[in-house]
Design an enzyme around this catalytic site. Sequence first.
Site, short mmCIF file in Angstrom:
data_model
loop_
_atom_site.label_atom_id
_atom_site.label_comp_id
_atom_site.label_asym_id
_atom_site.label_seq_id
_atom_site.Cartn_x
_atom_site.Cartn_y
_atom_site.Cartn_z
CG HIS A 61 29.05 1.27 -22.02
ND1 HIS A 61 29.62 2.19 -22.89
CD2 HIS A 61 29.47 0.05 -22.41
CE1 HIS A 61 30.37 1.53 -23.77
NE2 HIS A 61 30.30 0.23 -23.49
CG ASP A 104 35.18 -2.84 -29.37
OD1 ASP A 104 36.03 -2.00 -28.97
OD2 ASP A 104 35.43 -4.05 -29.40
CB SER A 105 33.07 -0.88 -25.14
OG SER A 105 31.70 -0.96 -25.42
#
Length: 189
Positions: A61, A104-105
């Site tokens: 990110h 995922d995140s």
Amino acid sequence: MKSLRNYFIFFIAAVGPLFISATALAQDGGKGWFDTFTDNVSQTWHEPEHYDLYIPAITWHARFAYDKDKTDEYNERPWGAGIGQSRWDEKGNWHGLYVMAFKDSYNKWEPIAGYGWEATWRPLADDNFHLGLGYTAGVTARDNWKYIPIPLVLPLASIGYGPATFQMTYIPGTYNNGNVYFAWFRFQF
């Protein structure tokens, strides 16, 4: 203002390959880009040269686009795997169809399936070394969006040697949303 400039630079870097590949498709023998796209997907489906294993490697990110408390909570190790089939065209460009699932995140499973294309360069005397730049068009679904299918078109870049390729994309976004670098290994059999 500095973060806006950084965002603009990342946006251009992420979207630039789409314009390059659209131009390349438009110059393909007078066919429209959509006909060329569907022909390439069909040929890759019906006449694959290789089968591929995908191993997700990193989700990062962009720190300039997130609050630190958010990035501290996000998963950046996207465990998972995928399979695909691919071919090299007469120009030496790569075409692939794939399905992959990864964490995922939020550490939830995210499936993705699509078609990828990369213009490929072999800048060294050793033809096994290759660089690629192109795009992927596909569909994904996420837990935080109730697994509703979401279409996507994203840039692709890669560096590889022989059957092993490190492939990557950048998901643009807004502050605290998107702006994610995602990369994986692709092994061709």
